[in-house]
Design a protein around this motif. Structure first.
Motif, short mmCIF file in Angstrom:
data_model
loop_
_atom_site.label_atom_id
_atom_site.label_comp_id
_atom_site.label_asym_id
_atom_site.label_seq_id
_atom_site.Cartn_x
_atom_site.Cartn_y
_atom_site.Cartn_z
N ASP A 74 -119.25 3.97 3.27
CA ASP A 74 -118.61 5.28 3.20
C ASP A 74 -117.60 5.42 4.34
O ASP A 74 -116.42 5.69 4.12
N TYR A 75 -118.08 5.24 5.58
CA TYR A 75 -117.14 5.30 6.70
C TYR A 75 -117.74 4.61 7.91
O TYR A 75 -118.94 4.33 7.98
N MET A 76 -116.86 4.31 8.88
CA MET A 76 -117.27 3.64 10.10
C MET A 76 -117.95 4.65 11.02
O MET A 76 -117.53 5.80 11.11
N GLY A 77 -119.01 4.21 11.71
CA GLY A 77 -119.75 5.10 12.61
C GLY A 77 -121.04 5.58 11.96
O GLY A 77 -121.24 5.45 10.76
N SER A 78 -121.92 6.12 12.79
CA SER A 78 -123.18 6.64 12.29
C SER A 78 -122.94 7.84 11.37
O SER A 78 -121.96 8.56 11.52
N CYS A 79 -123.85 8.04 10.41
CA CYS A 79 -123.71 9.16 9.47
C CYS A 79 -123.76 10.49 10.23
O CYS A 79 -124.53 10.65 11.18
N LYS A 80 -122.93 11.40 9.82
CA LYS A 80 -122.91 12.73 10.44
C LYS A 80 -122.44 13.73 9.39
O LYS A 80 -122.03 13.35 8.28
N TYR A 81 -122.49 14.99 9.74
CA TYR A 81 -122.05 16.03 8.81
C TYR A 81 -120.52 15.98 8.68
O TYR A 81 -119.80 16.06 9.68
N ILE A 82 -120.03 15.79 7.47
CA ILE A 82 -118.59 15.80 7.21
C ILE A 82 -118.27 17.12 6.53
O ILE A 82 -118.74 17.38 5.41
N PRO A 83 -117.52 18.01 7.17
CA PRO A 83 -117.25 19.33 6.58
C PRO A 83 -116.44 19.24 5.29
O PRO A 83 -115.72 18.26 5.05
N HIS A 84 -116.55 20.25 4.47
CA HIS A 84 -115.78 20.34 3.22
C HIS A 84 -114.29 20.50 3.55
O HIS A 84 -113.93 21.20 4.49
N CYS A 85 -113.45 19.84 2.78
CA CYS A 85 -112.00 19.94 2.99
C CYS A 85 -111.45 21.09 2.16
O CYS A 85 -111.56 21.10 0.94
N THR A 86 -110.86 22.06 2.82
CA THR A 86 -110.32 23.23 2.12
C THR A 86 -108.93 22.93 1.55
O THR A 86 -108.29 21.94 1.92
N ASP A 87 -108.46 23.79 0.66
CA ASP A 87 -107.13 23.64 0.07
C ASP A 87 -106.06 23.66 1.16
O ASP A 87 -105.10 22.89 1.13
N TYR A 88 -106.23 24.55 2.13
CA TYR A 88 -105.25 24.67 3.22
C TYR A 88 -105.20 23.36 4.02
O TYR A 88 -104.12 22.86 4.35
N GLU A 89 -106.38 22.81 4.33
CA GLU A 89 -106.44 21.59 5.14
C GLU A 89 -105.84 20.39 4.42
O GLU A 89 -105.14 19.58 5.02
N VAL A 90 -106.11 20.27 3.12
CA VAL A 90 -105.57 19.11 2.40
C VAL A 90 -104.04 19.22 2.27
O VAL A 90 -103.34 18.21 2.23
N ASP A 91 -103.53 20.44 2.25
CA ASP A 91 -102.07 20.63 2.23
C ASP A 91 -101.43 20.21 3.56
O ASP A 91 -100.28 19.74 3.58
N GLN A 92 -102.16 20.40 4.67
CA GLN A 92 -101.62 20.04 5.99
C GLN A 92 -101.80 18.55 6.30
O GLN A 92 -101.12 18.01 7.17
N PHE A 93 -102.70 17.90 5.59
CA PHE A 93 -103.05 16.51 5.91
C PHE A 93 -101.84 15.56 5.94
O PHE A 93 -101.71 14.77 6.88
N PRO A 94 -100.93 15.59 4.95
CA PRO A 94 -99.79 14.66 4.99
C PRO A 94 -98.95 14.78 6.25
O PRO A 94 -98.36 13.80 6.72
N LEU A 95 -98.86 15.99 6.82
CA LEU A 95 -98.08 16.19 8.05
C LEU A 95 -98.63 15.34 9.18
O LEU A 95 -97.88 14.63 9.87
N ARG A 96 -99.96 15.38 9.37
CA ARG A 96 -100.58 14.61 10.46
C ARG A 96 -100.55 13.12 10.16
O ARG A 96 -100.32 12.31 11.04
N MET A 97 -100.78 12.78 8.91
CA MET A 97 -100.84 11.37 8.52
C MET A 97 -99.48 10.69 8.68
O MET A 97 -99.39 9.57 9.18
N ARG A 98 -98.42 11.36 8.27
CA ARG A 98 -97.06 10.81 8.43
C ARG A 98 -96.76 10.56 9.89
O ARG A 98 -96.23 9.51 10.28
N ASP A 99 -97.09 11.55 10.73
CA ASP A 99 -96.83 11.44 12.16
C ASP A 99 -97.66 10.30 12.76
O ASP A 99 -97.17 9.54 13.60
N TRP A 100 -98.90 10.17 12.33
CA TRP A 100 -99.80 9.11 12.82
C TRP A 100 -99.26 7.73 12.46
O TRP A 100 -99.24 6.83 13.31
N LEU A 101 -98.79 7.56 11.22
CA LEU A 101 -98.25 6.26 10.79
C LEU A 101 -97.01 5.90 11.60
O LEU A 101 -96.83 4.75 12.01
N LYS A 102 -96.17 6.90 11.84
CA LYS A 102 -94.96 6.66 12.64
C LYS A 102 -95.33 6.22 14.05
O LYS A 102 -94.75 5.27 14.59
#
Length: 225
Positions: A74-102
């Motif tokens: 599923d993911y790297m690291g020990s299992c932990k609580y992963i919060p639900h992704c809201t509509d607002y957060e998923v809309d903002q995600f590409p902004l951070r991801m693009r900047d991170w890739l750059k």
């Protein structure tokens, strides 16, 4: 050694019988080498495994069962609580991801000065143009408003990083389509920090055909062509 150069898939190890014939058998999870805490991984069964060896060894032993088919990294690291992704957060995600890739490409370019280990000559020439651009937004924890403003103002700086990441992932096979297994390494490393990445990748697959095309990938990141 009959097992030399005899390869087994993940979760299996080579075993030679009495006639010195090699074959693949399931890795005993208990026999996996000890690992550090940061090497722990979380399975889709919400169990923490000491490492990939233990996870895939367990999956192999469950081969042919429903649990075995459903067990994946599923993911790297020990299992932990992963919060639900809201509509607002998923809309903002590409902004951070693009900047991170750059920013990753900027780091690779700086490290390549002495080693040339991260980028090809063609990649270096493309990244150099971004790196030397005086308008480039330097790495930092920027508010989404600034990331959006910079993307609209300096759109051309974000096109190549998005394309680069797609082709880094598109390897097995390189067919301009990203499968679940090709997306898994990036997703597994980012889930603990970016809880929206799973939903983001699911929604990127606009036609729901289980693969993400280059056109769908670019559309997700706001790249027009």
């Amino acid at each position: 050694d009959p097992c030399r150069n005899f390869h087994c898939k993940r979760g299996k190890v080579c075993h030679a019988d009495e006639q010195e014939q090699p074959s693949c058998i399931c890795q005993d999870p208990a026999a996996c080498p000890s690992t550090k805490d940061y090497e722990h991984v979380c399975g889709t069964d919400n169990k923490t495994y000491n490492g990939l060896c233990q996870l895939f060894g367990t999956k192999c032993q469950l081969e042919g069962t429903k649990m075995g088919r459903q067990l994946h990294l599923d993911y790297m690291g020990s299992c932990k609580y992963i919060p639900h992704c809201t509509d607002y957060e998923v809309d903002q995600f590409p902004l951070r991801m693009r900047d991170w890739l750059k920013n990753i490409l900027m780091q690779y370019y700086e490290r390549d000065v002495d080693t040339s280990a991260f980028l090809t000559e063609k990649q270096r020439s493309k990244v150099k143009k971004i790196y030397q651009n005086e308008k480039r937004l330097v790495a930092g924890d920027h508010p989404v408003e600034l990331l959006l403003y910079d993307f609209e103002k300096n759109y051309h700086m974000y096109v190549y990083p998005v394309h680069w990441q797609f082709y880094q992932l598109d390897q097995h096979p390189a067919d301009r389509l990203l499968t679940h297994s090709e997306l898994a390494p990036l997703r597994a490393s980012l889930v603990p920090m970016e809880h929206c990445i799973t939903r983001f990748f699911q929604e990127c697959d606009g036609d729901q055909d289980k693969v993400v095309s280059l056109k769908e990938w670019c559309h997700c990141f706001g790249i027009k062509r």
